[in-house]
Design a protein around this motif. Sequence first.
Motif, mmCIF file in Angstrom:
data_model
loop_
_atom_site.group_PDB
_atom_site.id
_atom_site.type_symbol
_atom_site.label_atom_id
_atom_site.label_comp_id
_atom_site.label_asym_id
_atom_site.label_seq_id
_atom_site.Cartn_x
_atom_site.Cartn_y
_atom_site.Cartn_z
ATOM 1 N N HIS A 1 -56.810 15.501 -21.370
ATOM 2 C CA HIS A 1 -55.432 15.660 -21.562
ATOM 3 C C HIS A 1 -54.938 16.333 -22.806
ATOM 4 O O HIS A 1 -55.819 16.896 -23.528
ATOM 5 N N TYR B 1 -57.717 9.741 -8.987
ATOM 6 C CA TYR B 1 -57.218 8.714 -9.520
ATOM 7 C C TYR B 1 -56.067 8.159 -8.756
ATOM 8 O O TYR B 1 -55.157 7.335 -9.489
ATOM 9 N N LEU C 1 -51.035 16.979 -19.065
ATOM 10 C CA LEU C 1 -52.404 17.531 -18.863
ATOM 11 C C LEU C 1 -52.470 18.879 -18.985
ATOM 12 O O LEU C 1 -51.424 19.675 -18.930
ATOM 13 N N SER D 1 -53.121 8.484 -24.055
ATOM 14 C CA SER D 1 -54.438 8.214 -23.616
ATOM 15 C C SER D 1 -54.699 8.432 -22.379
ATOM 16 O O SER D 1 -53.855 8.467 -21.544
ATOM 17 N N ALA D 2 -55.948 8.584 -22.038
ATOM 18 C CA ALA D 2 -56.424 8.964 -20.440
ATOM 19 C C ALA D 2 -56.106 7.468 -19.730
ATOM 20 O O ALA D 2 -55.607 7.721 -18.530
ATOM 21 N N ASN E 1 -61.484 11.436 -19.131
ATOM 22 C CA ASN E 1 -61.226 10.875 -17.723
ATOM 23 C C ASN E 1 -59.787 10.506 -17.457
ATOM 24 O O ASN E 1 -59.323 9.238 -17.418
ATOM 25 N N ARG F 1 -65.065 15.483 -13.692
ATOM 26 C CA ARG F 1 -64.708 15.508 -14.727
ATOM 27 C C ARG F 1 -64.935 16.913 -15.636
ATOM 28 O O ARG F 1 -64.296 17.373 -16.438
ATOM 29 N N ARG G 1 -53.952 7.806 -16.354
ATOM 30 C CA ARG G 1 -54.751 7.064 -15.100
ATOM 31 C C ARG G 1 -53.682 6.240 -14.121
ATOM 32 O O ARG G 1 -53.605 6.307 -13.052
#
Length: 192
Positions: free
Chosen positions: A16, A191, A177, A159-160, A13, A57, A164
């Motif tokens: 990456h 996002y 990404l 981290s996602a 989510n 996703r 975000r």
Amino acid sequence: MSTTIGLLFGSFNPVHIGHLVLANYLAEYAGLDEVWFVLTPQNPFKEKGDLLDEAHRLELLKLALQEEQRFKASDFEFMLPRPSFTIDTLDKLHATFPQHDFRLIMGADNLLAIEKWKEPERLLKQYRLLIYPRPGYSLEAQPQTKGLQVVDAPLLDLSATLIREGLRMGKNLRYLLPHGVYDLIAARGWYK
């Protein structure tokens, strides 16, 4: 002859480069024939809050993995009761694909908190785990059990959540990404 499949579970989510770096390392150095990215619609330990729709996703995950034949985007948990519990998914995968030798890919942070998972003793006894390091989590005190393999994968503190938050602030995170993922997120306004 069975195929050895690494299972990387996650909300992705979004997906990456840290996910891809880990999968690439494990495919090359841990004897995996394939890595399946098992998209979890709803993690029992996470709030739904800013979770992008599972279909979106999955679309991002497929886009991220399209150039690597050893990597597969899996929507297997979409058909299972929610929230998803890893042990239930592993049991169902094993029953559905008995020809495969599955290895659960897990970060050190999750291994150290495994007692909070559903049926942790059975999970550790019945399934093989590939454990990768996570910044700030030491595995030195963790007893070695049969079926648990610690791999010296590269440490990436990515981290996602960070992604975000950056996307919400309008940051260009194109290089955090996989190819095409940033462009699709930007084009759809996800996002924000």
